[in-house]
Design a protein around this motif. Structure first.
Motif, PDB file in Angstrom:
ATOM      1  N   MET A   1      97.770   7.547  40.363  1.00  0.00           N
ATOM      2  CA  MET A   1      97.784   8.568  39.316  1.00  0.00           C
ATOM      3  C   MET A   1      98.433   8.014  38.056  1.00  0.00           C
ATOM      4  O   MET A   1      99.198   7.051  38.110  1.00  0.00           O
ATOM      5  CB  MET A   1      98.534   9.812  39.792  1.00  0.00           C
ATOM      6  N   LYS A   2      98.139   8.632  36.917  1.00  0.00           N
ATOM      7  CA  LYS A   2      98.613   8.114  35.641  1.00  0.00           C
ATOM      8  C   LYS A   2     100.048   8.500  35.321  1.00  0.00           C
ATOM      9  O   LYS A   2     100.736   7.788  34.587  1.00  0.00           O
ATOM     10  CB  LYS A   2      97.707   8.606  34.515  1.00  0.00           C
ATOM     11  N   LEU A   3     100.516   9.622  35.872  1.00  0.00           N
ATOM     12  CA  LEU A   3     101.801  10.147  35.407  1.00  0.00           C
ATOM     13  C   LEU A   3     102.346  11.165  36.402  1.00  0.00           C
ATOM     14  O   LEU A   3     101.583  11.854  37.070  1.00  0.00           O
ATOM     15  CB  LEU A   3     101.594  10.791  34.037  1.00  0.00           C
ATOM     16  N   SER A   4     103.677  11.248  36.490  1.00  0.00           N
ATOM     17  CA  SER A   4     104.352  12.303  37.249  1.00  0.00           C
ATOM     18  C   SER A   4     105.091  13.205  36.272  1.00  0.00           C
ATOM     19  O   SER A   4     105.870  12.713  35.446  1.00  0.00           O
ATOM     20  CB  SER A   4     105.354  11.713  38.249  1.00  0.00           C
ATOM     21  N   VAL A   5     104.857  14.505  36.359  1.00  0.00           N
ATOM     22  CA  VAL A   5     105.577  15.482  35.534  1.00  0.00           C
ATOM     23  C   VAL A   5     106.718  16.040  36.370  1.00  0.00           C
ATOM     24  O   VAL A   5     106.484  16.688  37.399  1.00  0.00           O
ATOM     25  CB  VAL A   5     104.659  16.635  35.079  1.00  0.00           C
ATOM     26  N   ILE A   6     107.945  15.784  35.962  1.00  0.00           N
ATOM     27  CA  ILE A   6     109.123  16.268  36.685  1.00  0.00           C
ATOM     28  C   ILE A   6     109.668  17.486  35.940  1.00  0.00           C
ATOM     29  O   ILE A   6     110.067  17.386  34.777  1.00  0.00           O
ATOM     30  CB  ILE A   6     110.191  15.166  36.812  1.00  0.00           C
ATOM     31  N   ILE A   7     109.661  18.636  36.612  1.00  0.00           N
ATOM     32  CA  ILE A   7     110.045  19.916  36.007  1.00  0.00           C
ATOM     33  C   ILE A   7     111.310  20.434  36.676  1.00  0.00           C
ATOM     34  O   ILE A   7     111.324  20.695  37.879  1.00  0.00           O
ATOM     35  CB  ILE A   7     108.922  20.961  36.161  1.00  0.00           C
ATOM     36  N   SER A   8     112.377  20.589  35.915  1.00  0.00           N
ATOM     37  CA  SER A   8     113.608  21.147  36.471  1.00  0.00           C
ATOM     38  C   SER A   8     113.542  22.671  36.450  1.00  0.00           C
ATOM     39  O   SER A   8     112.983  23.271  35.527  1.00  0.00           O
ATOM     40  CB  SER A   8     114.825  20.664  35.669  1.00  0.00           C
ATOM     41  N   THR A   9     114.135  23.298  37.485  1.00  0.00           N
ATOM     42  CA  THR A   9     114.129  24.765  37.540  1.00  0.00           C
ATOM     43  C   THR A   9     115.306  25.271  38.353  1.00  0.00           C
ATOM     44  O   THR A   9     115.876  24.544  39.178  1.00  0.00           O
ATOM     45  CB  THR A   9     112.810  25.282  38.147  1.00  0.00           C
ATOM     46  N   TYR A  10     115.641  26.550  38.114  1.00  0.00           N
ATOM     47  CA  TYR A  10     116.668  27.233  38.903  1.00  0.00           C
ATOM     48  C   TYR A  10     116.460  28.739  38.782  1.00  0.00           C
ATOM     49  O   TYR A  10     116.703  29.325  37.725  1.00  0.00           O
ATOM     50  CB  TYR A  10     118.087  26.868  38.440  1.00  0.00           C
ATOM     51  N   ASN A  11     115.963  29.353  39.834  1.00  0.00           N
ATOM     52  CA  ASN A  11     115.816  30.813  39.930  1.00  0.00           C
ATOM     53  C   ASN A  11     115.190  31.445  38.680  1.00  0.00           C
ATOM     54  O   ASN A  11     115.714  32.433  38.145  1.00  0.00           O
ATOM     55  CB  ASN A  11     117.180  31.462  40.202  1.00  0.00           C
ATOM     56  N   SER A  12     114.082  30.899  38.246  1.00  0.00           N
ATOM     57  CA  SER A  12     113.378  31.424  37.057  1.00  0.00           C
ATOM     58  C   SER A  12     111.889  31.492  37.344  1.00  0.00           C
ATOM     59  O   SER A  12     111.082  30.830  36.687  1.00  0.00           O
ATOM     60  CB  SER A  12     113.664  30.540  35.840  1.00  0.00           C
ATOM     61  N   GLU A  13     111.537  32.319  38.327  1.00  0.00           N
ATOM     62  CA  GLU A  13     110.152  32.336  38.799  1.00  0.00           C
ATOM     63  C   GLU A  13     109.164  32.763  37.725  1.00  0.00           C
ATOM     64  O   GLU A  13     108.067  32.179  37.610  1.00  0.00           O
ATOM     65  CB  GLU A  13     110.018  33.271  40.014  1.00  0.00           C
ATOM     66  N   ASP A  14     109.494  33.763  36.916  1.00  0.00           N
ATOM     67  CA  ASP A  14     108.562  34.234  35.891  1.00  0.00           C
ATOM     68  C   ASP A  14     108.275  33.135  34.874  1.00  0.00           C
ATOM     69  O   ASP A  14     107.130  32.943  34.460  1.00  0.00           O
ATOM     70  CB  ASP A  14     109.119  35.477  35.183  1.00  0.00           C
ATOM     71  N   TRP A  15     109.322  32.445  34.461  1.00  0.00           N
ATOM     72  CA  TRP A  15     109.130  31.352  33.495  1.00  0.00           C
ATOM     73  C   TRP A  15     108.367  30.208  34.139  1.00  0.00           C
ATOM     74  O   TRP A  15     107.450  29.647  33.533  1.00  0.00           O
ATOM     75  CB  TRP A  15     110.473  30.856  32.992  1.00  0.00           C
ATOM     76  N   LEU A  16     108.735  29.837  35.364  1.00  0.00           N
ATOM     77  CA  LEU A  16     108.083  28.712  36.042  1.00  0.00           C
ATOM     78  C   LEU A  16     106.600  28.999  36.279  1.00  0.00           C
ATOM     79  O   LEU A  16     105.762  28.094  36.172  1.00  0.00           O
ATOM     80  CB  LEU A  16     108.790  28.406  37.364  1.00  0.00           C
ATOM     81  N   ARG A  17     106.266  30.249  36.571  1.00  0.00           N
ATOM     82  CA  ARG A  17     104.848  30.619  36.754  1.00  0.00           C
ATOM     83  C   ARG A  17     104.053  30.308  35.490  1.00  0.00           C
ATOM     84  O   ARG A  17     102.958  29.730  35.549  1.00  0.00           O
ATOM     85  CB  ARG A  17     104.732  32.104  37.104  1.00  0.00           C
ATOM     86  N   ASN A  18     104.595  30.669  34.350  1.00  0.00           N
ATOM     87  CA  ASN A  18     103.900  30.406  33.091  1.00  0.00           C
ATOM     88  C   ASN A  18     103.828  28.910  32.782  1.00  0.00           C
ATOM     89  O   ASN A  18     102.816  28.427  32.263  1.00  0.00           O
ATOM     90  CB  ASN A  18     104.582  31.148  31.946  1.00  0.00           C
ATOM     91  N   VAL A  19     104.881  28.190  33.101  1.00  0.00           N
ATOM     92  CA  VAL A  19     104.890  26.752  32.870  1.00  0.00           C
ATOM     93  C   VAL A  19     103.835  26.057  33.730  1.00  0.00           C
ATOM     94  O   VAL A  19     103.056  25.228  33.239  1.00  0.00           O
ATOM     95  CB  VAL A  19     106.290  26.172  33.150  1.00  0.00           C
ATOM     96  N   LEU A  20     103.787  26.402  35.009  1.00  0.00           N
ATOM     97  CA  LEU A  20     102.792  25.794  35.897  1.00  0.00           C
ATOM     98  C   LEU A  20     101.377  26.156  35.467  1.00  0.00           C
ATOM     99  O   LEU A  20     100.458  25.329  35.561  1.00  0.00           O
ATOM    100  CB  LEU A  20     103.050  26.221  37.340  1.00  0.00           C
ATOM    101  N   THR A  21     101.192  27.381  34.984  1.00  0.00           N
ATOM    102  CA  THR A  21      99.884  27.770  34.464  1.00  0.00           C
ATOM    103  C   THR A  21      99.482  26.845  33.319  1.00  0.00           C
ATOM    104  O   THR A  21      98.320  26.439  33.202  1.00  0.00           O
ATOM    105  CB  THR A  21      99.899  29.231  33.981  1.00  0.00           C
ATOM    106  N   GLY A  22     100.442  26.485  32.479  1.00  0.00           N
ATOM    107  CA  GLY A  22     100.170  25.575  31.374  1.00  0.00           C
ATOM    108  C   GLY A  22      99.668  24.216  31.833  1.00  0.00           C
ATOM    109  O   GLY A  22      98.857  23.579  31.149  1.00  0.00           O
TER     110      GLY A  22
END
Length: 276
Positions: A1-22
């Motif tokens: 694969m060309k790249l790994s996207v590393i996403i930090s998170t902590y108990n923010s499901e609503d925000w993470l849902r939108n980020v993953l959708t992006g």
């Protein structure tokens, strides 16, 4: 694969849902997602499971128990679990524009890391954004944001989607080409060479500290803050401790003065026990 996207998170499901959708609508799809989870509950695990199968590669969920702000430690764990030789770091409150991954790949170059920024949204608009707004990309348009009540000022120029204008603004901006944890990328071998993130640091400049050691190693940085666009969702920061920020700054000053590259409390401590 060309790249790994590393996403930090902590108990923010609503925000993470939108980020993953992006990331589901990126123009470049040859990448993996690695979630660096600093102790979230089962709700985050369930959310991530709901996105499995929507990318070309399985989402890797790297989790550690909640023991306070330990972002540097979970990022190091995520680095060890990543499968690509090029790593893009961002946060679970930053929605990427559809060309975000492609832009990082376009500008990557040996001997450099890439320094991006974000466009910060007020809380009212952050809460108004839907998955449909992300899929259609209207949440990145000035007309839509203006209708939501966004005040127009110079900062909105960051959302002007024009390659030549972005290149000019990247050259013009006085903002330092620092490692910004919400939007930065580099080669895995360079990050390993300095032993990753410094786990002695908590919130406040901990990302920039790693970038400063990359500079000490001899790397340069490219400014892409007007090219690699993400919008930042507003939220409370209950983990801010100004005494610890002061402590972080003292470490950064020491490292800068002594040209420190390799730190002891980093990746090497985890290699034999990744999920500790």
């Amino acid at each position: 694969m060309k790249l790994s996207v590393i996403i930090s998170t902590y108990n923010s499901e609503d925000w993470l849902r939108n980020v993953l959708t992006g990331y589901t609508v990126q123009t470049e799809q040859d990448f993996e997602i690695v979630i660096a989870d600093d102790g979230s509950t089962e709700k985050t695990k369930s959310l991530i499971a709901s996105f499995q199968g929507r990318f070309n590669y399985p989402i890797i969920h790297v989790w550690q128990k909640d023991a306070g702000f330990r972002k540097c430690r979970i990022l190091n764990k995520a680095i060890l679990q990543s499968q690509s030789d090029y790593l893009l770091f961002t946060d679970g409150d930053c929605i990427p524009r559809k060309d975000f991954v492609a832009t990082h790949l376009k500008h990557k170059e040996a001997g450099y890391f890439l320094s991006g920024g974000y466009f910060k949204l007020p809380k009212s608009i952050s809460e108004a954004i839907t998955q449909e707004d992300i899929i259609t990309q209207r949440c990145f348009t000035l007309s839509w944001l203006k209708r939501q009540g966004l005040a127009m000022n110079f900062k909105v120029t960051k959302l002007v989607h024009n390659t030549y204008f972005a290149a000019f603004m990247n050259w013009l901006t006085p903002t330092k080409r620092s490692w910004n944890g919400h939007n930065a990328s580099g080669f895995k071998k360079d990050i390993i060479a300095i032993n990753g993130f410094n786990e002695l640091l908590t919130y406040g400049g901990e990302d920039r500290e790693m970038g400063e050691r990359l500079f000490n190693l001899g790397l340069l940085s490219k400014q892409i803050r007007y090219s690699a666009i993400c919008v930042h969702l507003d939220h409370e920061r209950g983990y801010v401790d100004y005494e610890k920020i002061k402590h972080n700054l003292e470490i950064r000053r020491y490292n800068s003065k002594h040209k420190i590259t390799y730190i002891k409390h980093g990746l090497d401590k985890l290699k034999n026990n990744t999920f500790a």
